[in-house]
Design an enzyme around this catalytic site. Structure first.
Site, PDB file in Angstrom:
ATOM      1  N   GLY A 178      -4.133   2.258  18.661  1.00 17.28           N
ATOM      2  CA  GLY A 178      -3.279   1.665  17.838  1.00 17.28           C
ATOM      3  C   GLY A 178      -2.615   2.798  16.770  1.00 17.28           C
ATOM      4  O   GLY A 178      -3.275   4.030  16.896  1.00 17.28           O
ATOM      5  N   LYS A 219       0.887  -1.175  -0.068  1.00 21.24           N
ATOM      6  CA  LYS A 219       0.170   0.254  -0.081  1.00 21.24           C
ATOM      7  C   LYS A 219       0.847   1.281  -0.076  1.00 21.24           C
ATOM      8  O   LYS A 219       0.413   2.286  -0.440  1.00 21.24           O
ATOM      9  CB  LYS A 219      -0.751   0.035   1.176  1.00 21.24           C
ATOM     10  CG  LYS A 219      -2.142  -0.944   0.910  1.00 21.24           C
ATOM     11  CD  LYS A 219      -3.067  -0.737   2.276  1.00 21.24           C
ATOM     12  CE  LYS A 219      -4.172  -1.648   2.302  1.00 21.24           C
ATOM     13  NZ  LYS A 219      -5.078  -1.544   3.127  1.00 21.24           N
TER      14      LYS A 219
END
Ligand code: NAP
Length: 467
Positions: A141, A81
């Site tokens: 996160g 990505k």
């Protein structure tokens, strides 16, 4: 000379369809994306086939080959990505700020990169009535996905955004980039051992770590339960398992929640819209979601119990849950919890039709969320045609049948059955069973006569029939 189709995974090489779309990744064999895109193509009558390509190295060469060989559009997944950006002729501003591209759209001289993970998650959340605008948010996160989520929260005008992570520096990097990109200071990094620095308030929690993927995983951050009490809505990007320990906790606290399957769905739908320059309707989105949901969770491991009041649905459902490790939901209790009213009061205040609509709403909700669950339904639920289809969609439907005398004996002393508040309840039961028996029978996969059997035997029979 090599071709991009040499990289197609087994079973996809000889596709004759005229237009091709696909996905680059490694690993890629178990990708769910073909389900999304092929279902869209089939339903829209678009002659396109989605092909997974296993790309280990030579990413730029593969992107160029795909363009030369006419591939209309591509999804990009782990681990490409970020690196794919160097192979593109143009990158959309949001994807640039997120630093990751998951969708390539063919333009005249190459591919333009987009990130549909971000708007895909937002669309998924909005479809579940989880708002972002003006909300305080805690992002748990600080990996690649958290970065797209942080961008989304800023883009959709969240109020204060805390990014809490095991490694403080990773949270700090995202915060600095987002504060710079949006010219704001609403993003704040928090180290997980300093969670109490987050002011006590209500927050939208978005869980973006990989904790919860594995059976032995616990909560994403092992911190006091009071931390999670601050949640007013919760999202976990993980979709398999359907309920991580984090989502289970949110469910127990009765907080609205969703997992990451609809994010996967809508990032795919939004890529498809870009490739084909179309809008996919919410109805078609829901239909594709059901197909995806069935493929991931195998609905058939849900058990739906139907039957007249007093047929033993709740008692047997609870027994199965306890003895065979299922989740249990009683739709009447679920409605009472959500409405903060008893069924009697709902009937008295709003009438039966209102209650029946609530039942349909609940069924639709359960259809997208239930995994290995026994659902005990209200006695009138299968009467509505729309409900019959949803019930069958959710799982194996079992009709617990009983004679009217048996039912009367079981319910004669109960006070919470609004339909029996009449002069002659025995006659009413007899009449209603006569009318409803064919309905229950037609919606059911199996019928079990319960008059003469004990709970244990009925439960064992249901399990045997459902497996
Ligand atoms: P990533 O870049 O590897 O980031 C992983 C995150 O998890 C980091 O914040 C990391 O903290 C944290 N973490 C890992 N192990 C930990 C541990 N033992 N204790 C505490 N924190 C820990 O992964 P990602 O690409 O962001 O993906 C994160 C999750 O989102 C994955 O589970 C993925 O399946 C899911 N996801 C879902 C979708 C969807 O469509 N639904 C899309 C993308 C991602 P450190 O920074 O301290 O290492």
């Amino acid at each position: 000379m090599s071709s991009i189709f040499d990289y197609a995974i087994e079973g996809y090489e000889t596709n004759l369809s005229s237009k091709k779309i696909g996905i680059f990744g490694n690993p890629i064999k178990h990708t769910l994306s073909p389900i999304i895109h092929d279902t869209l193509s089939e339903n829209l009558g678009i002659d396109e086939k989605y092909i997974p390509f296993l790309i280990e190295k030579d990413l730029k060469k593969c992107v160029d080959m795909a363009f030369d060989e006419g591939i209309l559009g591509l999804n990009i997944t782990v681990p490409h990505k970020q690196n794919v950006i160097q192979a593109l002729v143009e990158v959309d501003d949001a994807a640039k700020a997120i630093g990751a591209v998951n969708t390539l759209v063919r333009i005249s001289n190459g591919y333009k990169g987009y990130n549909t993970d971000m708007p895909g998650l937002a669309r998924a959340m909005f479809s579940e009535n989880i708002a972002i605008d003006n909300k305080n948010v805690i992002i748990i996160g600080a990996g690649g996905a958290a970065r797209a989520v942080a961008y989304m929260c800023n883009y959709y005008n969240a109020n204060q955004i805390y990014i809490i992570n095991r490694t403080y520096d990773n949270a700090k990097k995202i915060v600095d980039d987002m504060n710079f990109a949006f010219d704001t200071n609403r993003n704040m990094p928090i180290s997980s051992d300093n969670y109490s620095a987050i002011p006590k308030d209500k927050y939208l929690f978005i869980q973006c770590t990989s904790i919860g993927l594995h059976e032995k995983d616990g909560l994403p951050l092992i911190i006091g339960d009071s931390f999670y009490d601050m949640a007013e809505a919760a999202v976990d990007l993980i979709y398999n398992p359907a309920e991580t320990p984090f989502l289970k906790l949110m469910k127990d606290k009765n907080i609205p929640y969703m997992n990451g399957l609809k994010m996967l769905l809508y990032q795919g739908i939004m890529a498809y819209e870009l490739w084909n320059d179309i809008n996919v309707s919410d109805e078609l989105g829901e239909m594709v979601y059901k197909t995806l949901y069935k493929a991931v969770y195998n609905n058939s491991n849900n058990i739906v119990l139907v039957g007249y009041m007093g047929s033993g649905k709740s008692t047997i459902g609870k027994y199965i849950a306890k003895e065979f490790g299922y989740n249990f939901i009683d739709t009447d209790e679920y409605i009472e919890l959500k409405q903060k009213m008893t069924i009697n009061d709902i009937f008295a205040t709003y009438g039966e039709e209102y209650f029946r609509n609530l039942e349909t709403e609940v069924l639709r909700e359960l259809n997208g969320k239930s995994v290995k669950t026994v659902i005990s339904t209200g006695g009138g639920m299968p009467v509505k045609k729309e409900n019959q289809e949803i019930l069958r969609d959710i799982g194996k439907v079992i009709y617990l049948a009983a004679k009217s005398e048996t039912i009367y004996d079981r319910v004669k002393n109960s006070t919470n059955r609004p339909l029996l508040a009449c002069k002659n309840p025995r006659k009413k039961i007899e009449e209603m069973i006569k009318t409803r028996n064919p309905i229950y029978s037609s919606v059911a996969d199996y019928i079990i006569e319960t008059d003469e059997q004990n709970i244990k035997d009925i439960a064992s029979k249901i399990i045997a029939l459902s497996c």
